[in-house]
Motif scaffolding. Structure first.
Motif, short mmCIF file in Angstrom:
data_model
loop_
_atom_site.label_atom_id
_atom_site.label_comp_id
_atom_site.label_asym_id
_atom_site.label_seq_id
_atom_site.Cartn_x
_atom_site.Cartn_y
_atom_site.Cartn_z
N PHE A 1 0.82 -1.21 0.00
CA PHE A 1 0.00 0.00 0.00
C PHE A 1 0.85 1.26 0.00
CE2 PHE A 1 -2.36 -3.37 2.24
CZ PHE A 1 -3.37 -3.54 1.33
N LYS A 2 2.00 1.17 -0.62
CA LYS A 2 2.90 2.33 -0.72
C LYS A 2 2.73 3.05 -2.04
CE LYS A 2 6.78 1.23 2.35
NZ LYS A 2 8.26 1.00 2.41
N THR A 3 2.69 4.36 -1.96
CA THR A 3 2.74 5.15 -3.19
C THR A 3 4.21 5.28 -3.58
OG1 THR A 3 2.87 7.23 -1.96
CG2 THR A 3 0.67 6.45 -2.58
N PRO A 4 4.54 5.28 -4.86
CA PRO A 4 5.94 5.33 -5.28
C PRO A 4 6.54 6.73 -5.17
CG PRO A 4 4.52 5.38 -7.19
CD PRO A 4 3.61 5.17 -5.99
N ASP A 5 7.87 6.81 -5.15
CA ASP A 5 8.55 8.09 -5.26
C ASP A 5 8.17 8.70 -6.60
OD1 ASP A 5 9.99 8.00 -2.83
OD2 ASP A 5 11.46 6.66 -3.73
N THR A 6 7.67 9.93 -6.57
CA THR A 6 7.24 10.60 -7.80
C THR A 6 7.99 11.90 -7.98
OG1 THR A 6 5.03 9.65 -7.53
CG2 THR A 6 5.25 11.47 -9.08
N LEU A 7 8.47 12.12 -9.19
CA LEU A 7 9.25 13.32 -9.50
C LEU A 7 8.58 14.13 -10.60
CD1 LEU A 7 12.76 11.61 -9.67
CD2 LEU A 7 11.88 12.97 -7.76
N GLU A 8 8.80 15.42 -10.56
CA GLU A 8 8.43 16.31 -11.66
C GLU A 8 9.69 17.11 -11.96
OE1 GLU A 8 5.14 19.73 -12.92
OE2 GLU A 8 5.27 19.02 -10.86
#
Length: 269
Positions: free
Chosen positions: A127-134
């Motif tokens: 139930f982890k959201t991933p590392d997200t980059l912009e």
């Protein structure tokens, strides 16, 4: 039979939710086309009718109208007297009996709050959201070119604006016309060297040394970063309950089959 059981299990939630719905979309010679007909047509396609655009909804309704017209014609033709029809009808009755019985058994299965919480605690990694980059980047052929870009950024007053202009002028990557903008993406989507360097940056920072990858040398500007986090229990408990119920139900059906086999006379030819 195995395929039938599996398909029924996966379709139970959809079927149960649509049995009580009865919105009418059209009528053909007095025969109504309702939500139940739509659900039956879309069953197994993983499509929610309510989420479809109007054009697609209209196509579904037209398809049901055509189906109803042809069905009415078939019934008027006297097909019910055909031997093949009677044979197929008997088979349908058996399949329908199985499906309705399985629906009744399915709704009996529950997932307690304690079971849901236990599942959550044991499977938090799911139930982890991933590392997200912009981010933006400027891709160069050589390290020297990348260092020159960095030196230009060092003296620039408007770092982001200058980065965009330098990307448009010097980057050899396909995003140069967009000022090097890569959009939002999961960190793991990029090659490790790139994502590792970007993850170390804070919002509004750029890499002070060139980042070498198989594509060349990058200068990276971080627009935003969302670090991986575990979703709270309240946000995923409904999904967990569904998973638990499906797993428990699968075990119940398997045990039932094994018990029935003990007293059955089975001949495999």
């Amino acid at each position: 039979m195995r395929k039938t059981i599996l398909s029924v299990v996966t379709a139970l939630a959809l079927t149960a939710s649509t049995l009580s719905a009865a919105e009418t979309f059209a009528s053909v010679n007095g025969e109504e086309i309702t939500t139940k007909d739509v659900a039956q047509l879309l069953r197994g396609q993983n499509v929610q009718f309510e989420a479809l655009p109007k054009e697609s909804k209209d196509k579904v309704i037209q398809q049901l109208i055509e189906k109803t017209l042809l069905t009415q014609k078939a019934m008027k033709s006297g097909i019910e007297k055909d031997a093949k029809y009677k044979e197929a009808l008997d088979k349908i009755k058996e399949d329908l009996a199985l499906e309705l019985w399985m629906q009744k058994e399915f709704v009996k299965v529950k997932a307690s709050e304690a079971e849901q919480k236990s599942f959550y605690d044991k499977n938090k990694d799911k139930f982890k959201t991933p590392d997200t980059l912009e981010a933006r980047h400027i891709l160069l052929k050589t390290e020297a070119e990348a260092k020159d870009i960095i030196s230009k950024l060092e003296i620039a007053k408007n770092k982001k604006g200058s980065f965009e202009e330098l990307a448009k002028k010097f980057s050899i990557g396909p995003t140069k016309e967009k000022g090097g903008y890569l959009g939002k993406f999961q960190a793991k989507q990029m090659v490790p060297e790139f994502s590792d360097a970007a993850m170390k940056l804070k919002k509004g920072e750029y890499t002070k040394t060139p980042v070498k990858t198989q594509f060349g040398y990058h200068v990276i500007y971080l627009e935003n970063k969302e670090v991986a986090q575990t979703l709270p229990f309240e946000k995923v408990k409904a999904k967990i309950a569904q998973l638990i119920v499906q797993e428990k139900y699968g075990k119940i059906i398997k045990e039932e089959v094994e018990n029935l086999k003990k007293d059955a006379k089975i001949v495999i030819k």
